[in-house]
Scaffold this motif. Structure first.
Motif, mmCIF file in Angstrom:
data_model
loop_
_atom_site.group_PDB
_atom_site.id
_atom_site.type_symbol
_atom_site.label_atom_id
_atom_site.label_comp_id
_atom_site.label_asym_id
_atom_site.label_seq_id
_atom_site.Cartn_x
_atom_site.Cartn_y
_atom_site.Cartn_z
ATOM 1 N N GLN A 49 0.828 -1.199 0.000
ATOM 2 C CA GLN A 49 0.000 0.000 0.000
ATOM 3 C C GLN A 49 0.872 1.262 0.000
ATOM 4 O OE1 GLN A 49 -3.611 0.070 0.107
ATOM 5 N NE2 GLN A 49 -3.249 -2.026 -0.551
ATOM 6 N N THR A 50 1.934 1.249 0.774
ATOM 7 C CA THR A 50 2.853 2.389 0.794
ATOM 8 C C THR A 50 3.569 2.539 -0.539
ATOM 9 O OG1 THR A 50 3.208 2.055 3.162
ATOM 10 C CG2 THR A 50 4.810 3.421 2.009
ATOM 11 N N ILE A 52 2.512 1.704 -3.471
ATOM 12 C CA ILE A 52 1.589 2.256 -4.471
ATOM 13 C C ILE A 52 1.611 3.778 -4.410
ATOM 14 C CG2 ILE A 52 -0.856 2.513 -5.049
ATOM 15 C CD1 ILE A 52 -1.215 -0.439 -4.332
ATOM 16 N N GLU A 181 -5.831 6.086 -4.413
ATOM 17 C CA GLU A 181 -6.773 5.417 -3.509
ATOM 18 C C GLU A 181 -7.581 4.339 -4.232
ATOM 19 O OE1 GLU A 181 -6.921 5.588 -0.275
ATOM 20 O OE2 GLU A 181 -5.192 6.923 -0.433
ATOM 21 N N ARG A 184 -5.302 1.333 -4.405
ATOM 22 C CA ARG A 184 -5.184 0.716 -3.083
ATOM 23 C C ARG A 184 -6.452 -0.060 -2.722
ATOM 24 N NH1 ARG A 184 -2.440 5.810 0.195
ATOM 25 N NH2 ARG A 184 -0.250 5.239 -0.172
ATOM 26 N N LYS A 185 -7.594 0.516 -3.052
ATOM 27 C CA LYS A 185 -8.856 -0.166 -2.770
ATOM 28 C C LYS A 185 -8.980 -1.442 -3.584
ATOM 29 C CE LYS A 185 -13.862 0.601 -2.647
ATOM 30 N NZ LYS A 185 -14.959 1.574 -2.934
ATOM 31 N N GLU A 187 -6.592 -3.331 -4.547
ATOM 32 C CA GLU A 187 -5.719 -4.340 -3.938
ATOM 33 C C GLU A 187 -6.377 -5.020 -2.745
ATOM 34 O OE1 GLU A 187 -2.617 -5.462 -4.495
ATOM 35 O OE2 GLU A 187 -2.171 -4.302 -6.291
ATOM 36 N N ARG A 188 -7.230 -4.285 -2.026
ATOM 37 C CA ARG A 188 -7.860 -4.825 -0.819
ATOM 38 C C ARG A 188 -9.134 -5.599 -1.110
ATOM 39 N NH1 ARG A 188 -6.546 0.538 1.190
ATOM 40 N NH2 ARG A 188 -8.721 1.131 0.825
#
Length: 223
Positions: A49-50, A52, A181, A184-185, A187-188
């Motif tokens: 996440q960091t 990215i 964002e 990142r979303k 990825e989750r």
């Protein structure tokens, strides 16, 4: 279509003359990734996440250098003044924006390769590669449209190289924050569904493209 391809060829020839600018972008990307690796990865492993966020930030900072250099080459060669006599504004704008986009896309691929080499949490398998590009490419296209249109404004000032980044930063922050964002979303999420974020980023592309063409049409000057 043939005319657009000819314009693209002209833009690539201009970028080819700007070897110092291209080298500056490569060195800038390499230096920033190395600094992050030495300052942060050596003390504690960074998570994906960091990384990215680092990827988006580094690419957007280097894009200011690349767009500024391409604008300088256009201005010094006088190619814009010649093209303005025979070619519609919208076609010149699209050709220059697409040339900048292709250059920045290669810079993005180079950046991802560097991140995969320096950081363990950033593998670059086929699926990871596509996931990295799915939001990054529309974001880069947005900044290409925006940079070409704002470089036209900065050309009328004596502080061209300083003014361009100052104009671009406020407009690129929403693209940077939303694209970062959204990735990142993605990825989750348990299910791969990039469509909502992709639609919004493509809307940004159409907005900035339309704004750039309108700006150049109203000004009536060369790009």
């Amino acid at each position: 279509m043939k005319l657009l391809l000819s314009l693209l060829h002209k833009e690539f020839l201009l970028l080819g003359r700007a070897l110092n600018g291209i080298l500056s972008v490569v060195v800038l990307i390499t230096s920033i990734v190395f600094i992050f690796n030495y300052a942060l990865e050596q003390t504690g492993k960074l998570d994906r996440q960091t990384l990215i966020g680092i990827k988006w930030a580094v690419l957007f900072m280097s894009s200011y250098v690349f767009i500024g250099q391409s604008s300088w080459e256009e201005r010094e060669s006088g190619g814009g003044r010649i093209s303005a006599l025979f070619i519609p504004v919208w076609m010149r704008f699209l050709a220059k924006s697409l040339a900048v986009f292709i250059g920045l896309a290669f810079a993005a691929i180079y950046l991802m390769i560097l991140l995969s080499v320096f950081f363990q949490a950033f593998p670059l398998e086929v699926k990871d590669f596509l996931t990295n590009l799915i939001f990054l490419l529309p974001g880069v296209l947005c900044i290409s449209f925006l940079g070409v249109s704002l470089s036209h404004i900065s050309d009328s000032s004596r502080l061209k190289e300083i003014l361009l980044p100052l104009l671009m930063i406020p407009f690129t922050i929403p693209i940077l924050l939303f694209g970062m964002e959204a990735e990142r979303k993605l990825e989750r999420l348990p299910v791969f569904d990039p469509v909502p974020g992709l639609v919004i980023l493509l809307s940004f592309c159409f907005f900035y493209a339309g704004m750039g063409i309108l700006l150049l049409e109203l000004s009536g000057d060369e790009t």
